[in-house]
Design an enzyme around this catalytic site. Structure first.
Site, PDB file in Angstrom:
ATOM      1  N   SER A   1       0.817  -1.215   0.000  1.00 20.68           N
ATOM      2  CA  SER A   1       0.000   0.000   0.000  1.00 20.68           C
ATOM      3  C   SER A   1       0.851   1.266   0.000  1.00 20.68           C
ATOM      4  O   SER A   1       0.556   2.216  -0.738  1.00 20.68           O
ATOM      5  CB  SER A   1      -0.950  -0.005   1.198  1.00 20.68           C
ATOM      6  OG  SER A   1      -0.229  -0.124   2.408  1.00 20.68           O
ATOM      7  N   TRP A   2       1.923   1.305   0.781  1.00 19.51           N
ATOM      8  CA  TRP A   2       2.725   2.519   0.902  1.00 19.51           C
ATOM      9  C   TRP A   2       3.568   2.756  -0.346  1.00 19.51           C
ATOM     10  O   TRP A   2       3.616   3.866  -0.878  1.00 19.51           O
ATOM     11  CB  TRP A   2       3.576   2.442   2.156  1.00 19.51           C
ATOM     12  CG  TRP A   2       4.356   3.675   2.525  1.00 19.51           C
ATOM     13  CD1 TRP A   2       5.606   3.693   3.077  1.00 19.51           C
ATOM     14  CD2 TRP A   2       3.958   5.048   2.431  1.00 19.51           C
ATOM     15  NE1 TRP A   2       6.012   4.989   3.311  1.00 19.51           N
ATOM     16  CE2 TRP A   2       5.005   5.849   2.920  1.00 19.51           C
ATOM     17  CE3 TRP A   2       2.809   5.684   1.951  1.00 19.51           C
ATOM     18  CZ2 TRP A   2       4.959   7.245   2.944  1.00 19.51           C
ATOM     19  CZ3 TRP A   2       2.759   7.078   1.978  1.00 19.51           C
ATOM     20  CH2 TRP A   2       3.814   7.842   2.472  1.00 19.51           C
TER      21      TRP A   2
ATOM     22  N   ALA B   1      -1.169   5.649   3.509  1.00 25.53           N
ATOM     23  CA  ALA B   1      -1.059   5.441   2.068  1.00 25.53           C
ATOM     24  C   ALA B   1      -2.233   6.046   1.298  1.00 25.53           C
ATOM     25  O   ALA B   1      -2.037   6.749   0.303  1.00 25.53           O
ATOM     26  CB  ALA B   1      -0.940   3.948   1.773  1.00 25.53           C
TER      27      ALA B   1
ATOM     28  N   LYS C   1       7.856   3.275  16.720  1.00 26.55           N
ATOM     29  CA  LYS C   1       6.461   3.748  16.793  1.00 26.55           C
ATOM     30  C   LYS C   1       5.473   2.644  16.447  1.00 26.55           C
ATOM     31  O   LYS C   1       4.339   2.636  16.947  1.00 26.55           O
ATOM     32  CB  LYS C   1       6.272   4.984  15.906  1.00 26.55           C
ATOM     33  CG  LYS C   1       6.514   4.767  14.419  1.00 26.55           C
ATOM     34  CD  LYS C   1       5.258   4.475  13.639  1.00 26.55           C
ATOM     35  CE  LYS C   1       5.546   4.176  12.191  1.00 26.55           C
ATOM     36  NZ  LYS C   1       4.325   3.863  11.422  1.00 26.55           N
TER      37      LYS C   1
ATOM     38  N   GLU D   1       4.589  -4.489  10.843  1.00 24.40           N
ATOM     39  CA  GLU D   1       6.011  -4.272  11.104  1.00 24.40           C
ATOM     40  C   GLU D   1       6.342  -4.307  12.593  1.00 24.40           C
ATOM     41  O   GLU D   1       7.408  -4.778  12.991  1.00 24.40           O
ATOM     42  CB  GLU D   1       6.471  -2.938  10.507  1.00 24.40           C
ATOM     43  CG  GLU D   1       6.629  -2.956   8.996  1.00 24.40           C
ATOM     44  CD  GLU D   1       7.914  -3.626   8.530  1.00 24.40           C
ATOM     45  OE1 GLU D   1       8.560  -4.321   9.330  1.00 24.40           O
ATOM     46  OE2 GLU D   1       8.258  -3.456   7.352  1.00 24.40           O
TER      47      GLU D   1
END
Length: 329
Positions: A13-14, A138, A189, A279
């Site tokens: 997606s990104w 995204a 994060k 991730e």
């Protein structure tokens, strides 16, 4: 800037969203996927129905499954694969002529190295690199909604070129030379977003989430400073900006994964429901190992890592954090 040919290596997606952005502003963009069936589907439908449905490709966005050809044809190469596939990609591709940029957020699972260290080992310590990070979903980038990003680099000339490549009416790019800090922000994060998702899944409310974000930022900053990063990076877009976005909005797959865990959905089923790489799950053990090596306390990340390895359950992880000895903030 004259229009260029860009190789975007990674059609999740990104990577797809940034490829759409670059193509929309006039650059010929080659979007590489390792899966020939995925490439054929994108070429047929002129979109990425698997990862970014409903957003059409510009005519100058071309799907491809030929990794080497994409790199050889490109003026600029950008990697957007998950962190666990990053080393494999850089070991396969020829040395890019201008430098190498990436959108990947994470560390190498095998070596516990930052991705910049992998690139330095492969192409040399003076090879120009850039890391692009910051609060960015995204779909919003692909739809040309306003976004601000951080671009960190070891080479001012290459950084200037990448800035010109990305910067447009809908994307504002801020420059940094803190490669360590920007990379750590992007990795940590995601773990903290899992923690916030778990908290909300357990029904703990806004107070708990605010505490996790604030104390998580402290953990992230401690680790960065121990490795030579600058404190101001953690208060910028790549740090608190991306942290707040990822921890509070359900577009974040890491947060959604945490929500499912907080609702007692088993880890394999939660991953299946998310449908893309989480991730934070992949990087929790690596970040904890880096923290231990640098003698940095990261209790939130440690509890998430323990939960992901079946050592504690969600409620127990919260109890462990709340029962820690009192200390100064």
């Amino acid at each position: 800037m004259n229009k260029k040919t860009i190789a975007m290596l990674g059609a999740g997606s990104w990577g797809t969203a940034v490829a759409i952005h670059l193509a929309k502003i006039g650059h010929k963009t080659l979007l590489w996927s390792h899966n020939p069936q995925h490439v054929a589907l994108m070429a047929e439908q002129h979109s990425n129905p698997a990862y970014l449905p409903g957003i059409p490709f510009p005519e100058n966005l071309i799907p491809s499954d030929d990794l080497i050809e994409c790199v050889q044809l490109a003026d600029y190469v950008i990697i957007a694969v998950p962190s666990h596939a990053f080393a494999e990609i850089i070991n396969k591709i020829p040395k890019p002529t201008q430098g190498l940029a990436w959108l990947t957020k994470g560390v190498d699972p095998a070596s516990h190295q930052l991705l910049s260290q992998l690139v330095a080992s492969r192409f040399g310590v003076d090879f120009p690199i850039a890391v692009i990070s910051g609060p960015s979903f995204a779909k919003e980038v692909a739809r040309f909604l306003p976004t601000a990003l951080t671009l960190a680099s070891n080479n001012t000339n290459y950084q200037k070129k990448m800035h010109q490549l990305f910067h447009h009416d809908n994307i504002r790019v801020y420059l940094s030379d803190d490669l360590i800090g920007v990379q750590l922000c992007g990795a940590v994060k995601n773990i903290l977003a899992i923690a916030c998702g778990i908290s909300d899944g357990l029904g703990y409310g806004a107070n708990a989430k605010a505490a996790l974000i604030t104390r998580g930022l402290a953990e992230m900053t401690r680790l960065g400073l121990s490795m030579g990063a600058r404190q101001d990076t953690f208060l910028g877009l790549a740090g608190v900006g991306d942290l707040v976005l990822t921890c509070t909005d359900d577009q974040s797959r890491n947060r959604r994964f945490g929500l499912l865990l907080g609702r007692e959905v088993p880890i394999p089923e939660a991953e299946h429901q998310i449908g893309q790489v989480v991730e934070g799950k992949h990087n929790a053990a690596q970040i904890c190992a880096i923290a231990n090596k640098n003698k940095v306390e990261m209790p939130i990340c440690e509890q998430i890592n323990a939960l992901l390895h079946g050592i504690v359950h969600a409620q127990q992880a919260v109890n462990n954090l709340m029962s820690r000895p009192a200390k100064e903030e």
